[in-house]
Design a protein around this motif. Structure first.
Motif, mmCIF file in Angstrom:
data_model
loop_
_atom_site.group_PDB
_atom_site.id
_atom_site.type_symbol
_atom_site.label_atom_id
_atom_site.label_comp_id
_atom_site.label_asym_id
_atom_site.label_seq_id
_atom_site.Cartn_x
_atom_site.Cartn_y
_atom_site.Cartn_z
ATOM 1 N N GLN A 62 0.801 -1.221 0.000
ATOM 2 C CA GLN A 62 0.000 0.000 0.000
ATOM 3 C C GLN A 62 0.833 1.269 0.000
ATOM 4 O O GLN A 62 0.424 2.285 -0.564
ATOM 5 C CB GLN A 62 -0.924 0.000 1.231
ATOM 6 N N SER A 189 -13.376 3.222 15.510
ATOM 7 C CA SER A 189 -13.251 4.646 15.144
ATOM 8 C C SER A 189 -12.147 5.336 15.936
ATOM 9 O O SER A 189 -11.678 6.412 15.550
ATOM 10 C CB SER A 189 -14.576 5.371 15.372
ATOM 11 N N CYS A 192 -6.393 4.342 13.995
ATOM 12 C CA CYS A 192 -5.944 5.061 12.798
ATOM 13 C C CYS A 192 -6.665 4.550 11.549
ATOM 14 O O CYS A 192 -7.304 3.490 11.577
ATOM 15 C CB CYS A 192 -4.434 4.929 12.637
ATOM 16 N N GLN A 193 -6.547 5.299 10.455
ATOM 17 C CA GLN A 193 -7.224 4.945 9.207
ATOM 18 C C GLN A 193 -6.775 3.580 8.701
ATOM 19 O O GLN A 193 -7.584 2.809 8.181
ATOM 20 C CB GLN A 193 -6.957 6.014 8.136
ATOM 21 N N ASP A 194 -5.485 3.282 8.858
ATOM 22 C CA ASP A 194 -4.979 1.988 8.401
ATOM 23 C C ASP A 194 -5.676 0.850 9.132
ATOM 24 O O ASP A 194 -6.109 -0.137 8.519
ATOM 25 C CB ASP A 194 -3.462 1.893 8.630
ATOM 26 N N CYS A 195 -5.801 0.977 10.443
ATOM 27 C CA CYS A 195 -6.453 -0.074 11.227
ATOM 28 C C CYS A 195 -7.928 -0.199 10.854
ATOM 29 O O CYS A 195 -8.471 -1.309 10.785
ATOM 30 C CB CYS A 195 -6.309 0.217 12.719
ATOM 31 N N GLN A 196 -8.570 0.926 10.598
ATOM 32 C CA GLN A 196 -9.986 0.884 10.223
ATOM 33 C C GLN A 196 -10.177 0.132 8.909
ATOM 34 O O GLN A 196 -11.132 -0.635 8.753
ATOM 35 C CB GLN A 196 -10.540 2.305 10.120
ATOM 36 N N SER A 197 -9.257 0.345 7.965
ATOM 37 C CA SER A 197 -9.371 -0.351 6.680
ATOM 38 C C SER A 197 -8.992 -1.829 6.796
ATOM 39 O O SER A 197 -9.423 -2.657 5.997
ATOM 40 C CB SER A 197 -8.486 0.337 5.635
ATOM 41 N N ARG A 198 -8.190 -2.156 7.816
ATOM 42 C CA ARG A 198 -7.753 -3.550 7.986
ATOM 43 C C ARG A 198 -8.796 -4.410 8.704
ATOM 44 O O ARG A 198 -8.715 -5.641 8.658
ATOM 45 C CB ARG A 198 -6.448 -3.590 8.792
ATOM 46 N N CYS A 209 0.119 -2.685 14.386
ATOM 47 C CA CYS A 209 0.100 -1.237 14.168
ATOM 48 C C CYS A 209 1.000 -0.533 15.187
ATOM 49 O O CYS A 209 0.913 -0.782 16.395
ATOM 50 C CB CYS A 209 -1.323 -0.699 14.288
ATOM 51 N N LYS A 211 1.125 2.902 15.413
ATOM 52 C CA LYS A 211 0.456 4.120 15.896
ATOM 53 C C LYS A 211 -0.431 3.841 17.109
ATOM 54 O O LYS A 211 -0.513 4.636 18.047
ATOM 55 C CB LYS A 211 -0.396 4.737 14.776
ATOM 56 N N ASP A 212 -1.121 2.706 17.079
ATOM 57 C CA ASP A 212 -2.112 2.416 18.118
ATOM 58 C C ASP A 212 -1.655 1.336 19.096
ATOM 59 O O ASP A 212 -2.483 0.729 19.790
ATOM 60 C CB ASP A 212 -3.433 1.981 17.470
#
Length: 425
Positions: A62, A189, A192-198, A209, A211-212
């Protein structure tokens, strides 16, 4: 305007490159003893190989790939890792049809990822890796782990830790996958955006991840070990039993997640466990994979492998102040005085090198004293002095630079005399 090296790359100069050669030499020799053979694949491949082989939910695909179109409008990518290319070759060249199985291969070469450069993480880096294809025996897992631990042991690395986990078979992973979705979905929610898409595509990657990593749900996430079926448990226990039998210490970490989509059963990392190494402590990563060969058009074939970067090995060696036995000294430095002697030295130098000796001479018309200084800087074991007078007499003076002893040698016996000094070894 001067042109500088691209960010995230490095020049490896003489004096440093010998360390790389030594590490690669040790790794290759261990592979030879384990009956692994070298494979070399292209530096760039069709982009689809990595999208299918590495997984389109990974950070590599990605965010990190160097992808370009060639003049035929084909999408090509500089290889970001080695496994997909090795498996592509395994399928394309039908190595699964060879009599000797499993197919045991190793590779080394540059890889490319667009990352933020930092210590131990470059945009062009060199990986050494191993792939064993065609066996589902837990013993081959133990063999691969023993192989990489042997490399580190022979390099003299201390304070390293083998961290082990099982990701289970497909049934176990599917059950764990659903448990992870159920665990994270109510609060996704907050991630991070990456985790949400995963979450739906590959929730296992949420555990990886950065970040989180401190989010409370990370600590309470369901462990894969709780969802292993009986077959997966038995497999993992057998791998561990083999490691115990080989006296290879390890730590089981149920949170260990490999970053690529194709891993099943055994997953592992090797960490630098001592002080002075910095924030990035992972030296090596790998594991067993299932389905990758089929994705690339081959028959159902299990595999297991690992890869480590040479850069991080060097960092670990330096952090532990480990001396590398690198040999750079000259066997012989030729000092010539006079035009005729200078001409003859060209021939003698060629003969020394043909005899297997590491030798050199002056090419800048330096005075005798400056030539001796050059011999010192090059750490020459012997210096051979030839003047026009000695040339007429058929003699050459040979000086042992360590003892200071000097001997007059017949010119026609000079090469044999130098070989007898146990040089060129």
């Amino acid at each position: 305007m001067s042109i500088q090296i691209p960010r995230g790359t490095q020049d490896i100069l003489p004096g440093e490159v010998e360390i790389w050669q030594y590490i690669e030499g040790v790794a290759k020799d261990v592979c030879r003893r384990y009956n692994y053979q070298e494979i070399r694949t292209p530096i760039f491949e069709h982009t689809d190989l990595f999208q299918r082989g590495v997984g389109d939910t990974t950070d590599i695909v990605q965010k990190e790939m160097y992808t370009f179109e060639d003049r035929g409008n084909r999408s090509l990518t500089l290889r970001p890792e080695g496994t997909a290319a090795v498996v592509r070759s395994y399928v394309e060249k039908k190595l699964f049809g060879q009599a000797n199985q499993p197919t045991k291969l190793y590779y080394t070469g540059p890889m490319f990822r667009y990352e933020r450069p930092q210590s131990g993480r470059m945009r062009q880096f060199v990986q050494f890796g191993v792939e064993a294809l065609g066996s589902a025996d837990p013993a081959i897992d133990a063999e691969v782990l023993a192989l990489v631990m042997s490399i580190y042991a022979e390099l003299g690395l201390k304070d390293i830790k083998l961290v082990l986990n099982s990701l289970g078979d497909k049934e176990s992973r599917d059950a764990h996958r659903q448990a992870l979705i159920d665990h994270f979905k109510p609060s996704i929610s907050e991630f991070c955006q990456d985790c949400q898409s995963r979450l739906e595509k590959n929730p296992l990657r949420i555990l990886d991840c950065k970040k989180d990593r401190e989010h409370p749900l990370m600590k309470t996430a369901p462990s894969i070990l709780e969802y292993l079926n009986e077959e997966s448990k038995a497999y993992f226990e057998q791998v561990r039993a083999y490691l115990d039998q080989l006296n290879i210490p390890y730590v089981v970490d149920p949170t260990l997640v490999r970053g690529l989509d194709y891993y099943y059963h055994t997953a592992f990392e090797i960490m630098a466990d001592g002080d002075g190494f910095g924030a990035i402590t992972t030296l090596c990563g790998g594991g067993r994979y299932t389905g990758l060969v089929e994705q690339l058009g081959g028959p159902p074939t299990p595999g297991i492998g690992f890869a480590f970067s040479i850069e991080r090995v060097i960092m670990a060696l330096k952090a532990q102040s480990k001396e590398i036995p690198v040999e750079t000294a000259l066997d012989c430095y030729l000092v010539s005085l006079g035009d005729a002697a200078k001409e003859k030295s060209v021939e003698l130098l060629y003969q020394l090198r043909a005899a297997g000796l590491c030798a050199d001479k002056d090419y800048l018309d330096k005075k005798m004293k400056a030539q001796f200084k050059a011999a010192d800087r090059l750490e020459a074991r012997f210096t051979a002095i030839l003047g026009d007078d000695e040339l007429v007499q058929g003699l050459i003076n040979v000086k042992n630079m360590e003892t200071g002893e000097q001997k007059e040698v017949a010119l026609d016996l000079f090469i044999d005399y130098m070989k007898q000094q146990n040089l060129g070894r």
